[in-house]
Motif scaffolding. Structure first.
Motif, short mmCIF file in Angstrom:
data_model
loop_
_atom_site.label_atom_id
_atom_site.label_comp_id
_atom_site.label_asym_id
_atom_site.label_seq_id
_atom_site.Cartn_x
_atom_site.Cartn_y
_atom_site.Cartn_z
N VAL A 332 33.24 50.73 45.20
CA VAL A 332 34.53 51.38 44.95
C VAL A 332 35.67 50.53 45.50
CG1 VAL A 332 35.92 53.39 45.52
CG2 VAL A 332 33.55 53.69 44.86
N LEU A 333 35.46 50.02 46.71
CA LEU A 333 36.50 49.18 47.30
C LEU A 333 36.71 47.93 46.46
CD1 LEU A 333 38.37 48.90 49.70
CD2 LEU A 333 36.60 47.59 50.85
N GLN A 334 35.62 47.39 45.94
CA GLN A 334 35.74 46.16 45.16
C GLN A 334 36.48 46.40 43.85
OE1 GLN A 334 35.38 43.70 46.67
NE2 GLN A 334 34.89 41.94 45.42
N MET A 335 36.41 47.63 43.35
CA MET A 335 37.21 47.95 42.15
C MET A 335 38.68 47.75 42.46
SD MET A 335 35.75 51.38 40.49
CE MET A 335 34.13 51.95 40.75
N VAL A 336 39.10 48.30 43.60
CA VAL A 336 40.51 48.15 43.99
C VAL A 336 40.81 46.68 44.25
CG1 VAL A 336 42.22 48.81 45.70
CG2 VAL A 336 40.49 50.45 44.98
N ASN A 337 39.92 46.02 44.98
CA ASN A 337 40.16 44.63 45.31
C ASN A 337 40.30 43.76 44.08
OD1 ASN A 337 39.97 45.21 47.97
ND2 ASN A 337 37.81 44.65 48.14
N HIS A 338 39.42 43.99 43.14
CA HIS A 338 39.48 43.17 41.93
C HIS A 338 40.79 43.43 41.20
CE1 HIS A 338 38.79 42.50 37.60
NE2 HIS A 338 38.26 41.38 38.05
N GLY A 339 41.21 44.70 41.17
CA GLY A 339 42.48 45.00 40.54
C GLY A 339 43.62 44.23 41.17
N LEU A 340 43.61 44.15 42.49
CA LEU A 340 44.70 43.46 43.18
C LEU A 340 44.60 41.95 43.01
CD1 LEU A 340 44.71 45.54 46.48
CD2 LEU A 340 46.39 45.64 44.63
N SER A 341 43.41 41.40 43.31
CA SER A 341 43.29 39.95 43.32
C SER A 341 43.40 39.37 41.92
CB SER A 341 41.95 39.54 43.92
OG SER A 341 41.80 40.11 45.18
N THR A 342 42.64 39.93 41.00
CA THR A 342 42.68 39.38 39.65
C THR A 342 44.01 39.70 38.99
OG1 THR A 342 40.31 39.66 39.58
CG2 THR A 342 41.40 39.28 37.50
N GLY A 343 44.53 40.90 39.28
CA GLY A 343 45.86 41.21 38.79
C GLY A 343 46.86 40.16 39.25
N ALA A 344 46.79 39.82 40.54
CA ALA A 344 47.73 38.84 41.08
C ALA A 344 47.50 37.46 40.46
CB ALA A 344 47.59 38.76 42.59
N LEU A 345 46.24 37.12 40.21
CA LEU A 345 45.98 35.82 39.58
C LEU A 345 46.60 35.77 38.19
CD1 LEU A 345 42.31 34.84 40.48
CD2 LEU A 345 44.37 33.54 40.95
N PHE A 346 46.46 36.87 37.44
CA PHE A 346 47.06 36.90 36.11
C PHE A 346 48.58 36.82 36.21
CE2 PHE A 346 43.06 38.78 34.28
CZ PHE A 346 42.84 37.73 33.40
N LEU A 347 49.15 37.49 37.20
CA LEU A 347 50.60 37.40 37.38
C LEU A 347 51.03 35.95 37.61
CD1 LEU A 347 51.34 40.38 39.81
CD2 LEU A 347 52.00 40.19 37.41
N LEU A 348 50.28 35.28 38.49
CA LEU A 348 50.66 33.91 38.83
C LEU A 348 50.49 32.98 37.63
CD1 LEU A 348 49.05 34.00 42.34
CD2 LEU A 348 51.42 33.40 41.92
N VAL A 349 49.40 33.16 36.92
CA VAL A 349 49.19 32.33 35.73
C VAL A 349 50.31 32.60 34.72
CG1 VAL A 349 47.67 31.88 33.78
CG2 VAL A 349 46.71 32.14 36.05
N GLY A 350 50.67 33.89 34.61
CA GLY A 350 51.74 34.24 33.70
C GLY A 350 53.06 33.60 34.08
N MET A 351 53.33 33.55 35.38
CA MET A 351 54.59 32.95 35.84
C MET A 351 54.66 31.48 35.47
SD MET A 351 54.83 34.70 39.54
CE MET A 351 55.03 36.47 39.66
N VAL A 352 53.54 30.81 35.64
CA VAL A 352 53.55 29.38 35.34
C VAL A 352 53.58 29.17 33.82
CG1 VAL A 352 51.12 28.71 35.22
CG2 VAL A 352 52.71 27.32 36.50
N TYR A 353 53.00 30.11 33.09
CA TYR A 353 53.02 30.02 31.63
C TYR A 353 54.43 30.19 31.10
CZ TYR A 353 51.97 30.96 26.74
OH TYR A 353 51.93 30.90 25.38
N GLU A 354 55.17 31.12 31.70
CA GLU A 354 56.56 31.32 31.28
C GLU A 354 57.38 30.04 31.41
OE1 GLU A 354 58.84 34.53 33.11
OE2 GLU A 354 56.99 35.68 33.04
N ARG A 355 57.04 29.24 32.41
CA ARG A 355 57.84 28.04 32.66
C ARG A 355 57.40 26.88 31.78
NH1 ARG A 355 57.87 31.13 37.07
NH2 ARG A 355 59.29 30.78 38.81
N ARG A 356 56.10 26.78 31.56
CA ARG A 356 55.60 25.57 30.91
C ARG A 356 55.02 25.84 29.53
NH1 ARG A 356 54.45 21.71 30.31
NH2 ARG A 356 52.94 20.52 31.50
N HIS A 357 54.81 27.08 29.18
CA HIS A 357 54.23 27.45 27.89
C HIS A 357 52.89 26.79 27.64
CE1 HIS A 357 57.53 29.95 26.84
NE2 HIS A 357 58.32 29.03 27.32
N THR A 358 52.14 26.64 28.72
CA THR A 358 50.76 26.20 28.58
C THR A 358 49.98 26.80 29.74
OG1 THR A 358 49.24 24.33 28.67
CG2 THR A 358 51.32 24.07 29.83
#
Lengths: 559, 623
Positions: A332-358
């Protein structure tokens, strides 16, 4: 009314925003943000007010809906769904804020879709009526379909259709199983109802019917999780979805699968869960290792993160099917953890994608020199994802592995090897993206985090650290629920056996050093029903409720 | 809240300040970092006074992970062993922080450097005071993180980031074992707290104890760079030299020794495990010493020397001479930190040059560095009177008296090799003729006093540590008596004449190593350009560290990478996904085929209905 409020606030907001004439996008941006933040504020009292000593469902609401067929509007949260509701309401404003510049057109539709999606997701977690649950489960597909299909990348239509069709296949079978369960329960007891607590209390005889129902539910959830080998929709959906969609998809939608296993498969079909447990565990462990390996060689960052989800959710499923308190709490805890960590990874990848479009890893390198704040947060999130102690991921993974070790050390060893591979793919990712010299001129002028990006990342990172240091804040809320769930599974699985053969061997319950004596003794006496808890039993047997080692349930219906 | 918690929290606070406010603090970062570690050292001294008489205490902070019967606290356990480790970590740590002020001067990542270094001291002190295996494991990985960050500190260098990643992953392989060991331990004993575990160890079946102990030892092999997980440490030399001194010589790499010594009850219960530790340690000691003989890079010589000396410590543990292992750990922390800092001073003076072939003749230009580093070298080689002499001799004596004559012989051979490569390093760097370019020679300068002060302190420690606590007596060394509550002394001291013979023998061996090096590198010096150019296959084998890296690459890294590529490109896309899409396509195809039935012609439908009706009637009639 609190749960109704949390569930339908977003939908209400969507309705209001629908009436606002299409003007500047900022109205909808702000509107959406306000609605999701208010929903989050409405959800926080649930956490505060939740009594963690009680295993029962809390904040319950029951209202007849279609009494003729036994359908009611039944809401409630326990220690498991509480955390998922919080996760959902927390990730929504973050996801919306991440779309600020990434989504360029049709903001009105985007916000309305996202808000409806939120109602669907929260609804799935709080429904205690199978029919209601199914309505939310299906309803939530539609907005996600649009989010991928309208605001996605170049192959968005393919990905969206694949996502919906694949999920539908499982869902339809689940619907059949729901109706079958409804009919069987009705035939056996005379009351036809979709009410989950009522159905859960009823002991479904083991046998083919139960196993088929289990398989139908399990398939729906396995596709959603996704469990190996049902995962191939995930990379496509993630790569094509906009960042906000990926965050919600990874953060919340995948959890519906794991949640489903916990909420429906275990308590409704305990015998079948035992029969198919080893199979599910095997698939989970394959997924852990396979997901990690396939992640390693992905050239696209989003695909890498997507496959890493297969690995991480394998851990969650493994934890659940260890049927030990440690495994379940960890899961159960890992469900929350995955939501936070992977969510944050997607956010970060998205931020860099917005800048470089790759998103190709090869197009980056040396980002630390140009964007140190971005890079350091990227590193922290990667470390959390690879399960570094002190951050959130470790606690969940460790508990899951402890649970697994009690049932089968070799399974635990295989799963633990996934932790090594996680370090490989994540640190290699970091090495190629943020470390090294700047290799592409286009990266030289990269902007570091904007204030908006800071504001949406900092809360996530704070939670990542906080859960790592003080996990009891979350695990404390789920413990009682999980113990009750395990006791329920155990007693139901035993109920058949008790009436057939000699009473089952009492699982030895050894009290802890001090604190949790009473609880364990109570749980113990609940488990063994009449047999006083023994204090001198072998320590190995005490925790893993010995589900797997007990004799298999008789397959034939009882006279 | 016991005083003991101040020891880690001070550096933690320093790290947080430099992480969060590093941009503003910049060049003044050391004003945060150095005092916090110095304060930490003072706190360690205060704690030491409490355990002076051999007492121990436990201090609980808060329950960390609770799930069902599983309960792990943030708990400190302090006994004499903890105190020794704490004093070494914070003392050497404070000196190296001070040294870093000079060494890292002007580096653009100054604040980040001190933040990481403080974070390391926090993690390492937590590792030492942890009173629970899970907490130990947590900070075990945390020091690994600091190591990762500091090895890759100069992140624009590809070699540095590669080395950092390698260190982390190899350590993770070790931690895979450690983690399983911890799980197993909990599964059988239901607790992870030291006291309960060591008490419970006696009840374990020997086979179980062996399994757990070997898994824990796997973690120790990773962290302490023992065979076969040693490959990361030489590469870790990519980090700044003070980091090599603190993390990769004096403290972090000794965590494995500490952990195994701490859990000696488990290892003793097994017996087999102790034997494994003994042989892995001995093999590593010799293996790394031979590799150290030929390395041209000053830091790599020291790195292999560290691996070798850690092997000595494990050998001591395997012999049951725990106090001797800890004694060697302490003296090694002094002289090896000193050697690394001395090497750093040389590198600093030469503007970044690490190649022994381009050094030489530094004694006239870098007086302090030469004197102090020579003291360190003599300490390592085991020259009588210096710290390393006493500690190594304790280990050799333990091997001899316990009847492990083969081990004793191998370790004695190792002592010869140690004396040789140490003297080689000293001769090539300081005493032979200068071999650097005129330009480089012109710039050679002694390091600032902020760097030489730590050198002096460590040199003094190298001289006095052995005399102060290491003189053998009837009842062992003074350190062994201090550690007696942790490691019970057993057996009486062997008789004096044998002890003296052994002493003299080891002195002769050291002198021989010294003499050979003197002959090869000073009396009739080899040409510098022949160093690092192997003439024989054996030379090449040594220079390439027995090709272990290449072997791992060929048998582990490449096959796994190939498999992953196959799975990702062929199996996942071409297999599973194609099957899924194929299923979808089949449905579409079937639908397309059946669609033809819907022709839209009423006549067709009517005909079909007629045919159906005829069939039904025919069926009914035929019954």
């Amino acid at each position: 009314m609190r749960l109704t409020a949390v569930t339908f606030l977003p939908a209400l907001g969507a309705l209001v925003l629908l009436l606002v004439p299409r003007r500047a996008a900022s109205v909808f941006k702000l509107g959406g943000l306000v609605v999701t933040l208010v929903t989050l504020l409405a959800a926080v009292p649930l956490y505060v007010g939740f009594d963690d000593r009680v295993a029962d469902v809390q904040f319950e609401e029951v209202r007849p809906w279609m009494p003729g067929v036994g359908i009611s509007y039944h809401l409630g949260v326990d220690g498991i769904s509480l955390l998922l509701v919080l996760l959902t309401t927390f990730l929504m404003p973050v996801a919306l804020a991440s779309a600020w510049h990434a989504i360029e057109d049709r903001w009105k539709e985007f916000v309305v879709t996202m808000l409806i999606l939120e109602t669907g997701m929260v609804g799935v977690f709080v429904s205690l009526d199978l029919f209601l649950f199914y309505v939310f489960w299906e309803a939530m597909l539609i907005p996600m379909y649009f989010i991928i299909g309208v605001w996605g990348g170049t192959k968005r239509v393919y990905a969206a259709i694949k996502f919906v069709l694949y999920t539908m296949v499982g869902s339809v079978l689940m619907l059949v199983a729901i109706l079958a369960l409804y009919a069987q329960h009705g035939a056996a007891t005379g009351t036809y109802t979709f009410d989950l607590p009522v159905l859960t209390r009823w002991v479904l005889p083991p046998g083919l019917a139960q196993e088929l129902m289990f398989l139908a539910f399990a398939l729906a959830f396995a596709i959603k999780v996704p469990l190996f080998p049902f995962h191939t929709w995930l990379p496509d959906a993630h790569v094509e979805a906009p960042t906000a969609g990926s965050v919600i998809l990874a953060g919340v939608l995948l959890k519906m699968g794991t949640y489903g296993f916990l909420r429906f498969c275990l308590p409704l079909f305990p015998d079948a869960s035992l029969v198919f447990g080893p199979l599910v565990v095997a698939l989970a462990v394959i997924g852990i290792v396979y997901g990690a390996w396939v992640s390693t060689v992905q050239p696209d960052m989003k695909k890498l993160v997507a496959y890493s989800s297969v690995s991480h959710l394998g851990f969650v499923i493994l934890g659940i099917f260890t049927l030990t308190p440690q495994g379940l709490v960890g899961g159960v805890l890992q469900m929350v953890n995955h939501g936070l960590s992977t969510g944050a990874l997607f956010l970060l990848v998205g931020m860099v994608y917005e800048r470089r479009h790759t998103r190709l890893i090869a197009d980056f390198g040396g980002l630390w020199s140009v964007a140190p704040a971005f890079s350091s947060l990227f590193l922290v999130v990667a470390l959390s994802s690879l399960g570094l102690p002190g951050l959130n991921g470790f606690v969940g993974e460790f508990l899951i592995l402890v649970g697994a070790f009690q049932t089968n050390p070799w399974v635990a060893a295989l799963a633990t090897s996934g932790v090594i591979f996680a370090a490989v793919y994540l640190l290699w990712l970091c090495q190629r993206v943020i470390f090294g010299a700047v290799t592409h001129e286009a990266n030289r002028g990269l902007r570091d985090l904007s204030p908006r990006e800071w504001t949406l990342l900092v809360p996530v990172v704070v939670l990542i650290v906080w859960i790592g240091v003080y996990p009891s804040a979350l695990t404390g809320k789920t413990e009682a629920t999980i113990e009750a769930l395990l006791a329920q599974v155990q007693s139901k699985a035993n109920a058949q056996r008790v009436s057939v053969g000699p009473p089952p061997v009492a699982p030895a319950v050894r009290p802890l050093n001090g604190m949790r004596d009473d609880m364990w003794t109570a749980a113990g006496s609940r488990l063994v029903s009449g047999h006083p808890p023994t204090h001198s039993g072998s320590p190995r047997a005490s925790d893993a409720l010995r589900l797997r080692t007990t004799t298999p349930a008789p397959r034939t219906p009882l006279p | 809240m016991s005083t003991v918690w101040f020891i880690p929290t001070l550096p933690l606070a320093g790290a947080l300040v430099n992480i969060l406010l590093g941009d503003r603090i910049g060049r003044r970062a050391h004003w945060v970092a150095v005092p916090t570690v110095a304060g930490s050292f003072l706190a360690a001294c205060a704690v030491f006074t409490r355990a002076w008489d051999g007492g121990s205490f436990t201090s609980r902070l808060f329950p960390w992970i609770v799930a069902g019967r599983f309960e792990a606290w943030v708990v400190a356990f302090v006994d004499p062993l903890t105190c020794v480790m704490l004093l070494v970590v914070t003392g050497v740590g404070a000196l190296i922080h001070l040294y870093s002020v000079g060494y890292m001067h002007g580096d653009p990542g100054y604040a980040r450097y001190f933040a990481y270094l403080n974070l390391f001291v926090f993690s390492m002190t937590m590792l030492v005071i942890a009173g629970d295996f899970l907490l130990l494991y947590v900070f075990w990985e945390a020091v690994g993180l600091c190591s990762y960050l500091l090895i890759g500190f100069w992140y624009t260098r590809p070699a540095a980031t590669q080395a950092g990643k390698k260190a982390f992953i190899v350590n993770r392989v070790g931690d895979f074992g450690f983690g399983l060991g911890v799980m197993w331990l909990w599964t059988v004993l239901g607790t992870l707290e030291y006291g309960a575990v060591f008490k419970g160890a006696e009840t374990l079946a020997p086979a179980t104890a062996t399994g757990i102990a070997l898994l824990l030892f796997m973690g120790a092999c990773g962290k302490s760079a023992q065979l076969p997980l040693h490959t990361w440490l030489p590469d870790a030399m990519e980090g700044p030299t003070p980091v090599s001194a603190l993390i990769h010589a004096a403290t972090m790499v000794t965590a494995g020794v500490y952990m195994v010594a701490r859990s000696h009850a488990l290892f003793e219960r097994s017996g087999t495990a102790l034997e494994v530790v003994l042989w892995v340690g001995t093999a590593t000691a010799l293996f790394a010493a031979t590799v150290g003989l030929v390395q041209p890079d000053i830091k790599r010589v020291l790195a292999y020397s560290t691996v070798s000396q850690l092997g000595y410590m494990f050998a001591a543990i395997g012999l049951g001479a725990y106090a001797a292992a800890i004694f060697h750990l302490v003296t090694h922390a002094f002289f090896k930190a000193l050697l690394f800092l001395g090497a750093g001073s040389v590198i600093h003076g030469l503007g970044g040059e690490q190649d022994l072939r381009k050094m030489g003749g530094l004694s006239s230009r870098m007086m302090t560095t030469t004197i102090t580093t020579t003291v360190g070298g003599l300490g390592l080689a085991g020259v009588p009177g210096l710290a390393g002499f006493f500690s190594k001799d304790e280990i050799l004596a333990a091997a001899f008296h316990s009847g492990h004559l083969v081990v004793w012989g191998l370790l004695l051979l190792g002592a010869f090799l140690t004396a040789f490569y140490t003297s080689r390093l000293l001769f090539l760097a300081f005493y032979s003729d200068p071999r650097m370019s005129r330009e480089a020679a012109h710039h050679v300068h002694e390091s600032p006093s902020v760097m030489t002060l730590p050198l002096w302190v460590l040199a003094v420690l190298t001289v006095v540590a052995g005399l102060a606590v290491g003189i053998p007596s009837e009842r062992g060394t003074r350190l062994a008596r201090f550690l007696e509550p942790v490691f019970p002394l057993h057996g009486e001291s062997p008789d004096g004449s044998i002890a003296y013979t052994l002493l003299i023998l080891s002195v002769i061996v050291v002198a021989a190593g010294f003499a050979v090096a003197w002959f090869v590198y000073l009396a009739s010096p080899v040409r510098a350009d022949t160093i690092g150019r192997p003439r024989t296959a054996f030379g090449a084998l040594l220079l390439n560290a027995y090709y272990v890296d290449r072997l791992y690459d060929a048998i582990i890294v490449r096959p796994l990478f190939g498999l992953a590529t196959f799975l990702a490109e062929r199996f996942d896309l071409g297999g599973i996904d194609r099957a899924v899409n194929g299923l979808g396509a089949a449905v579409v195809g079937w639908a397309a085929a059946t669609r033809r039935l819907q022709t839209g012609y009423v006549v067709n439908y009517a005909l079909t209905m007629l045919a159906g009706a005829v069939l039904v009637v025919a069926f009914l009639l035929s019954r």
